[in-house]
Motif scaffolding. Structure first.
Motif, PDB file in Angstrom:
ATOM      1  N   GLY A   1      30.916  82.437 -20.090  1.00  0.00           N
ATOM      2  CA  GLY A   1      30.452  81.383 -19.203  1.00  0.00           C
ATOM      3  C   GLY A   1      30.105  81.803 -17.792  1.00  0.00           C
ATOM      4  O   GLY A   1      29.689  80.970 -16.996  1.00  0.00           O
ATOM      5  N   GLY A   2      30.265  83.056 -17.438  1.00  0.00           N
ATOM      6  CA  GLY A   2      29.899  83.470 -16.094  1.00  0.00           C
ATOM      7  C   GLY A   2      28.397  83.492 -15.909  1.00  0.00           C
ATOM      8  O   GLY A   2      27.632  83.265 -16.836  1.00  0.00           O
ATOM      9  N   GLY A   3      27.979  83.762 -14.672  1.00  0.00           N
ATOM     10  CA  GLY A   3      26.557  83.829 -14.399  1.00  0.00           C
ATOM     11  C   GLY A   3      26.248  83.719 -12.929  1.00  0.00           C
ATOM     12  O   GLY A   3      27.132  83.847 -12.084  1.00  0.00           O
ATOM     13  N   LEU A   4      24.974  83.490 -12.648  1.00  0.00           N
ATOM     14  CA  LEU A   4      24.475  83.370 -11.277  1.00  0.00           C
ATOM     15  C   LEU A   4      24.160  81.911 -10.998  1.00  0.00           C
ATOM     16  O   LEU A   4      23.481  81.253 -11.796  1.00  0.00           O
ATOM     17  CB  LEU A   4      23.225  84.233 -11.105  1.00  0.00           C
TER      18      LEU A   4
ATOM     19  N   GLY B   1      26.411  74.626  -6.610  1.00  0.00           N
ATOM     20  CA  GLY B   1      26.258  74.423  -8.038  1.00  0.00           C
ATOM     21  C   GLY B   1      27.570  74.478  -8.798  1.00  0.00           C
ATOM     22  O   GLY B   1      28.651  74.576  -8.198  1.00  0.00           O
ATOM     23  N   SER B   2      27.452  74.443 -10.126  1.00  0.00           N
ATOM     24  CA  SER B   2      28.628  74.401 -10.991  1.00  0.00           C
ATOM     25  C   SER B   2      28.493  75.408 -12.124  1.00  0.00           C
ATOM     26  O   SER B   2      27.379  75.746 -12.556  1.00  0.00           O
ATOM     27  CB  SER B   2      28.793  73.002 -11.598  1.00  0.00           C
ATOM     28  N   LEU B   3      29.635  75.853 -12.600  1.00  0.00           N
ATOM     29  CA  LEU B   3      29.722  76.697 -13.786  1.00  0.00           C
ATOM     30  C   LEU B   3      30.994  76.320 -14.527  1.00  0.00           C
ATOM     31  O   LEU B   3      31.960  75.857 -13.908  1.00  0.00           O
ATOM     32  CB  LEU B   3      29.792  78.181 -13.429  1.00  0.00           C
ATOM     33  N   ARG B   4      30.995  76.552 -15.843  1.00  0.00           N
ATOM     34  CA  ARG B   4      32.221  76.365 -16.621  1.00  0.00           C
ATOM     35  C   ARG B   4      32.534  77.652 -17.369  1.00  0.00           C
ATOM     36  O   ARG B   4      31.703  78.146 -18.138  1.00  0.00           O
ATOM     37  CB  ARG B   4      32.097  75.208 -17.603  1.00  0.00           C
TER      38      ARG B   4
ATOM     39  N   SER C   1      25.020  82.518  -4.976  1.00  0.00           N
ATOM     40  CA  SER C   1      24.072  82.909  -3.937  1.00  0.00           C
ATOM     41  C   SER C   1      24.000  81.832  -2.854  1.00  0.00           C
ATOM     42  O   SER C   1      24.144  80.638  -3.126  1.00  0.00           O
ATOM     43  CB  SER C   1      22.687  83.131  -4.541  1.00  0.00           C
ATOM     44  N   SER C   2      23.748  82.269  -1.625  1.00  0.00           N
ATOM     45  CA  SER C   2      23.693  81.316  -0.504  1.00  0.00           C
ATOM     46  C   SER C   2      22.289  80.789  -0.279  1.00  0.00           C
ATOM     47  O   SER C   2      21.339  81.279  -0.868  1.00  0.00           O
ATOM     48  CB  SER C   2      24.192  81.990   0.774  1.00  0.00           C
TER      49      SER C   2
END
Length: 126
Positions: free
Chosen positions: A8-11, A16-19, A125-126
């Motif tokens: 589930g990782g990533g950029l 934003g959101s990630l799970r 990322s900013s």
């Protein structure tokens, strides 16, 4: 013996959101904890969140409280880390960790966990 497999990782952009998911195999006990740590380049591995598998009690680092949520799906033997309102400083390799018997005073210490996943990169990322 417990095996952990993360995904589930990533950029993602800031805000934003990630799970993240951690699938666990092996036998568990009432004192089984499974959680997440992270490590940024040049920094020590730090506690993010953990959950007691049996009771479902959740514990968080102050830096993620109110933004991240840890949960478990018992039938799937999977723990999730929902990460919202992500910041660039959340960028790190995230590791799933577990142990069969941890006392509450040690749940934030990486050395208290015997089992570890391979890690998954999260980049904000900013």
């Amino acid at each position: 013996q417990v095996q952990l497999v993360e995904s589930g990782g990533g950029l993602v952009q800031a805000g934003g959101s990630l799970r993240l998911s951690c699938a666990a195999s092996g036998r568990t006990s009432s004192r089984f904890f499974i959680g997440w740590f992270r490590q940024a380049p040049g920094k020590d591995r730090e506690f993010v969140a953990t959950i007691n598998w049996s009771a479902g009690n959740q514990y968080y680092a102050d830096s993620v409280k109110g933004r991240f949520a840890i949960s478990r799906d018992k039938p799937k033997n999977t723990v999730y880390l929902q990460m919202n309102s992500l910041k660039p400083e959340d960028t790190a390799v995230y590791y799933c960790a577990a142990d069969q018997s941890i006392i509450l005073s040690s749940i934030r210490r990486p050395e208290a966990y015997d089992y570890w996943g391979q890690g998954t990169q999260v980049t904000v990322s900013s």
